[in-house]
Design an enzyme around this catalytic site. Structure first.
Site, mmCIF file in Angstrom:
data_model
loop_
_atom_site.group_PDB
_atom_site.id
_atom_site.type_symbol
_atom_site.label_atom_id
_atom_site.label_comp_id
_atom_site.label_asym_id
_atom_site.label_seq_id
_atom_site.Cartn_x
_atom_site.Cartn_y
_atom_site.Cartn_z
ATOM 1 N N HIS A 115 3.547 3.833 12.529
ATOM 2 C CA HIS A 115 2.833 4.855 12.563
ATOM 3 C C HIS A 115 3.208 6.304 14.130
ATOM 4 C CE1 HIS A 115 -1.252 2.149 11.638
ATOM 5 N NE2 HIS A 115 0.608 2.239 10.904
ATOM 6 N N ASP A 172 3.753 -6.034 3.842
ATOM 7 C CA ASP A 172 3.529 -4.768 4.518
ATOM 8 C C ASP A 172 3.980 -5.883 5.869
ATOM 9 O OD1 ASP A 172 2.334 -2.911 6.000
ATOM 10 O OD2 ASP A 172 0.349 -3.776 5.349
ATOM 11 N N ASP A 208 6.534 2.146 6.614
ATOM 12 C CA ASP A 208 4.396 1.421 6.165
ATOM 13 C C ASP A 208 4.319 2.092 5.525
ATOM 14 O OD1 ASP A 208 1.988 -0.042 6.573
ATOM 15 O OD2 ASP A 208 2.349 0.585 8.626
ATOM 16 N N GLU A 247 -5.265 1.756 2.876
ATOM 17 C CA GLU A 247 -5.166 0.770 3.276
ATOM 18 C C GLU A 247 -5.271 0.762 5.468
ATOM 19 O OE1 GLU A 247 -2.848 -2.573 5.681
ATOM 20 O OE2 GLU A 247 -2.166 -0.386 5.599
ATOM 21 N N GLU A 248 -4.580 2.211 5.513
ATOM 22 C CA GLU A 248 -4.631 1.861 6.503
ATOM 23 C C GLU A 248 -5.983 2.606 7.691
ATOM 24 O OE1 GLU A 248 -1.716 1.879 8.664
ATOM 25 O OE2 GLU A 248 0.048 1.840 7.596
ATOM 26 N N HIS A 297 0.953 -1.286 0.307
ATOM 27 C CA HIS A 297 -0.250 -0.095 0.188
ATOM 28 C C HIS A 297 0.504 1.270 0.348
ATOM 29 C CE1 HIS A 297 0.335 1.199 4.473
ATOM 30 N NE2 HIS A 297 0.688 -0.138 4.656
ATOM 31 N N ASP A 347 -0.330 4.513 1.312
ATOM 32 C CA ASP A 347 -0.544 5.786 2.163
ATOM 33 C C ASP A 347 0.373 5.413 3.498
ATOM 34 O OD1 ASP A 347 -1.791 3.177 2.939
ATOM 35 O OD2 ASP A 347 -3.690 4.504 4.219
#
Length: 392
Positions: free
Chosen positions: A368, A186, A129, A163-164, A74, A76
């Protein structure tokens, strides 16, 4: 592998943070900045590319002489921390004394002494990520397009948005993707092959109060803010993220707002075991029914929606994919491991849509937040493993 790191450093400086509140697809237009770049790079390398600009999906094909295997990452980054003006820095031969990455706080860093790491400047997340996964898949495509003489499977690639925020495959086109089995790239630690994840649901509790003057409130006022606290207190206090691990599930109160007139509580419900997952949803309903019996029908409302399920239900019949990945890690000198994901992936949802899809490592950590970092040696080994998976 020098180009791998160059790509990664370029990608993380493109802001692709998604938004939980936008209500659009993609949730942020800026995700298209990376998508269009990836589409152009793949075309320039010689891949066949379809760019769904409207929904922000990039699909690509690298020809091969055996049935297709897919690889998905992903684009994002998480809404939990800023992805704007990311300033990555390379820490050469990490010695455990970096001002941001302290092994006393993050013990995993002890395993990276002597390695070259990529970290933030402490003001943003890094974006490993999942831009580490994006870079590793781009490396895979470039390798086989540059070495067409090496026998390999047809390689199908997809880069997804959002995705997040749980919408990574909302507009995924399985026909354009073109693979009946795939891997998401991922994960984190080198060698990980993940094929179990949480069953997941979102829940919203809305409380309708009655506001009157507190001096004459006896037997009349219904204080929605206070009842919100009462509802929360009736959930098991130890079954929260900060007190659980492994396959233990939880209730997570992610947002609370309100006043006397109305209050709102937003939860996520998670459990690896499907029966326990269903029981958690029923427990919330039981509490709602109890409190409505106490305070009056309709004071409490509950809305629950399932988000994704544990891919192990599908993967039990496709363990050849897991074994293939583990063998690839062994070939590049890594130790393969498996453990349940305390979260979900695009692959979990795709598995239930007929594309079994375990998750592979990228070499990234502390996702994150501003303490995020990536191990360059682990990124390189993860990229090598993808090549081994695709080879005949």
């Amino acid at each position: 592998m020098e180009k791998l790191i160059e790509r990664f450093l370029k990608y993380v400086q493109i802001d692709t943070q998604s938004s939980e509140t936008a209500g659009t697809s993609p949730s942020t237009a800026k995700q298209r900045d990376l998508a269009s770049l990836l589409a152009d790079e793949l075309r320039s390398a010689g891949a066949s590319v379809t760019y769904d600009e409207k929904n922000c999906y990039v699909y690509a094909c690298v020809p091969g002489s055996a049935p297709a295997i897919g690889f998905i990452s992903h684009m994002d980054t998480s809404p939990d921390a800023s992805g704007s003006h990311v300033k990555p820095r390379i820490i050469r031969s990490y010695d455990g004394k970096d001002k941001l990455l302290d092994p006393a706080v993050f013990p995993e860093l002890e395993n990276h002494i002597g390695e070259d790491l990529i970290a933030t400047d402490g003001t943003t997340l890094l974006g490993a990520d999942d831009k580490a996964g994006v870079a590793e898949i781009m490396n895979l495509a470039d390798y086989f397009l540059s070495h067409p003489d090496i026998p390999h499977h047809e390689i199908r690639i997809a880069f997804t948005p959002d995705e997040e925020i749980g919408s990574g495959v909302a507009h995924f086109d399985a026909d354009l993707f073109g693979a009946k089995q795939a891997y998401t790239v991922d994960g984190g630690k080198l060698g990980i092959v993940e094929y179990e994840n949480f069953n997941a649901a979102g829940a919203v509790v809305t409380i309708h109060g009655k506001s009157v003057h507190p001096g004459s409130a006896k037997n009349i006022m219904i204080n929605a803010a206070r009842l919100a606290c009462e509802f929360q207190s009736m959930l098991p206090p130890a079954e929260v993220p900060e007190h659980t691990e492994g396959r233990e599930g939880f209730y997570f109160l992610s947002h609370i707002s309100g006043d006397v007139e109305q209050a709102r509580l937003e939860y996520i419900i998670r459990d690896h075991d499907r029966a326990k997952f269903e029981a958690r949803k029923q427990e919330m309903k039981r509490i709602i029914d109890f409190l409505n019996a106490r305070y009056g029908d309709g004071v409490f409302e509950l809305s629950v929606h399932d988000q994704y399920y544990n891919m192990i239900e599908i993967m039990r019949d496709h363990m050849d994919l897991v074994n293939r990945a583990k063998e690839a890690y062994r070939k590049v000198g890594a130790v393969p491991t498996s453990e349940p994901i305390r979260g979900g992936t695009d692959g979990a949802m795709l598995s239930f849509r007929g594309i079994p899809c375990p998750n592979l490592s990228t070499g990234g950590y502390n996702y994150h937040g501003r303490y995020e970092y990536a191990s360059i040696p682990e990124m390189e080994k993860s990229a090598e493993a993808l090549i081994e998976i695709a080879k005949l």
